[in-house]
Design a protein around this motif. Structure first.
Motif: not given
Length: 607
Positions: A460-464, A419-430
């Motif tokens: 997600w439009p960007g470089t990954l 859940e922490r990993r999910r939340l941090q990913l969302l935080r980055l995407l926002v």
């Protein structure tokens, strides 16, 4: 197929939550079962019950008399003060009779060379990396002669090569209708490669499906479609009842006709995962032509050269996957691209509009907001975000990645690792970066969450840039892959992960790596054995070890053939033939013992 073990009416409750409710299931000879489900739904609990590591609140587990179960815990249970050798075989690491047992047993030789060939036999467990510890724990389990093996997240911390070896080992460990294993893992490629059945744990119950992960996804889609048909019929009946109660005209509703199509028809109308042309166009508009370039970069940390004169140019909208052996510098490469590490030579060229974000393995970034609730963390960044042309509120976004309305108000400090990993990913995407770098993003995530993450990344439009050992994820979200092979070079992989595994196998064969570092009891004196040996002696020892391996394999085949002939002769009463074959068998046994001694001598030289 013979019944091995099973659970009847298994129920487990934690506080006010029921994890398993009256579950009944079992394992038969030949079962290769993968267990999937959301984090916290009870997969590990069910495995512990079946392995007799935990007692149910009600119900019982029964196993065949004398059944030997091998169990790998999800957490690290090795003694940090122990040496690698002692952790695997205990005090027997220093006994001479054990040396002959390991040398004579092809299964043990295969496990040792496949898992810990590059691990120092005398090293303290506490000094090992996460991947090395996992290999040691697996080796300890797999050298045993178990009837059933249970593995809880065995691929965590393993590199792509380690995952591929483990899959091959499990496929060949028993004959088709012998033995059984149960595995909990988020690695969907692994599930597809080794499993012939899938258990889905959800809502305190377990549903069984035939086949690996792909078959499970198709079967679940059919099940959901059938449920939708039933629900649609129920709604139509309710409408008719309402119309009758209102004494209006009878509803002129025709029952819709549905049918469940074959698997290929089921997915025939599914669109491609992402519109690459549109995304690249959007990414170019956000980034311009220049993104991140590494030009002739070399990096040395301490005495180790990680990178040598590598050049990497990331384009707008590029989706790159990075694979490599443990310790080859994958995480360091991300840190170089993010400007956190300065190269020893060469330079990083960064586009003017580039805004990077990195999802680290440890997710320590959330420590500063541990007292906030999930939704508050996201709203602190931004209340509305645009993804794939859609405006999503913070609440909608967190719900898309598995945080229910109740879970959105959970303090960060109470979240699980996944859940922490999910939340941090969302935080980055926002934060709307235009370059996103993910370091082992699949760790601790369940398969449903992984599918949701992939769906989110599709728009997600960007470089990954993704560093991962998860082959399914790499092939799903990246367009091409590159590899760090441990030789300080970065190599393009037009053939994907399969090409990487082929390259690694070729490199090992060229170096005689099958013999180097074979973990036997002779490694107890590794330091003394290696010191003073010339390169010519080491090279000859490798050749000798490889030659002996081939000869032992041929003898094993000859022994099996003789045993079959002896069975036939015994059945037909041909006692003369039986005596001749027995004499041949004794000759082979003497030859095998001599070869085993020769193999031990070569292994001692190689350390």
């Amino acid at each position: 197929m013979a019944h091995l073990l099973g659970g009847e009416g298994l129920t487990v409750q934690f506080a006010s939550r029921t994890v398993l409710d009256g579950v009944t299931l079992g394992l038969e000879d030949g079962d290769r079962i993968g267990m999937v489900g959301r984090n916290g739904d009870g997969k590990s609990t069910l495995m512990r019950l079946l392995a007799a590591k935990q007692e149910p609140d009600s119900g019982r587990v029964a196993a065949r008399r004398g059944l030997d179960i091998g169990y790998l815990d999800q957490s690290d249970v090795l003694d940090g003060e122990s040496t690698v050798g002692a952790a695997i075989v205990g005090e027997r690491a220093h006994q001479n009779d054990a040396q002959h047992e390991w040398a004579a047993n092809p299964k043990i030789r295969e496990v040792m060379s496949g898992l810990i060939a590059e691990v120092d036999w005398q090293a303290r467990v506490s000094s090992l990396s996460g991947g090395q510890k996992r290999r040691v724990a697996l080796a300890k389990l797999l050298i045993g002669d178990h009837d059933v093996i249970m593995l809880d997240e065995p691929t965590n911390h393993l590199d792509v090569e380690g995952v591929a070896w483990l899959a091959e080992h499990l496929k060949n460990r028993w004959r088709a209708n012998e033995g059984a294993f149960l595995v909990v893992t988020h690695d969907r490629w692994f599930l597809d490669e080794v499993c012939n059945r899938t258990w889905e744990v959800h809502d305190a119950t377990v549903d069984a499906f035939d086949g690996g992960y792909a078959a499970y996804v198709l079967a679940r889609a059919e099940r959901d479609r059938m449920a939708a048909v039933v629900e649609n019929k129920r709604v139509q009946l309710v409408k008719k009842e309402l119309a009758w109660l209102r004494r209006g005209a009878p509803a002129r509703t025709a029952k819709p006709k549905f049918r469940i199509e074959a698997a290929n028809q089921l997915i025939a109308d599914v669109p491609v995962a992402r519109d690459s042309v549109a995304l690249n166009k959007m990414a170019t508009a956000r980034l311009g032509k220049d993104v991140l370039d590494l030009e002739n970069v070399s990096l040395t940390l301490g005495d180790k050269e990680l990178l040598r004169n590598i050049t990497l140019r990331l384009a707008p909208g590029e989706r790159l996957g990075i694979v490599g052996v443990n310790g080859a510098g994958k995480t360091t490469l991300l840190r170089l691209l993010n400007g956190q590490v300065t190269p020893t030579s060469g330079r990083l060229k960064r586009g003017k509009t580039v805004q990077t974000a990195v999802l680290s393995q440890e997710v320590t970034e959330l420590d500063d907001v541990s007292e906030l609730r999930v939704l508050e963390v996201i709203e602190a960044e931004k209340r509305v975000v645009s993804i794939a042309g859609r405006e999503l509120t913070a609440g909608q976004l967190v719900e898309q990645l598995g945080f229910s309305k109740d879970k959105q108000w959970t303090p960060v400090r109470e979240l699980s690792g996944g859940e922490r990993r999910r939340l941090q990913l969302l935080r980055l995407l926002v934060g709307e970066p235009n370059v996103l770098m993910l370091d082992e993003p699949t760790n601790d995530l369940d398969t449903d969450t992984l599918a949701a993450v992939e769906d989110l990344l599709d728009g997600w439009p960007g470089t990954l840039v993704v560093v991962s050992h998860d082959r399914y994820l790499l092939e799903r979200v990246t367009d091409h892959q590159m590899a760090l092979l441990g030789d300080a070079k970065l190599r393009d992989l037009p053939g994907g992960v399969e090409q990487y595994l082929t390259l690694r196998q070729q490199a090992e064969q060229a170096q005689g790596a099958e013999a180097v570092g074979l973990a036997t009891a002779t490694q107890a004196t590794a330091a003394e054995a290696i010191s003073g040996r010339s390169e010519a002696e080491l090279r000859q020892a490798r050749k000798d070890a490889n030659r002996v391996e081939r000869q032992l394999a041929k003898i094993a085949q000859q022994e099996e053939k003789i045993h079959q002939q002896m069975e036939t002769a015994s059945a037909n009463g041909e006692f003369d033939v039986l005596n001749e074959q027995n004499a041949s068998l004794q000759t082979l046994q003497a030859e095998k013992e001599a070869l085993e001694l020769e193999w031990l001598e070569a292994a001692e030289i190689l350390g």
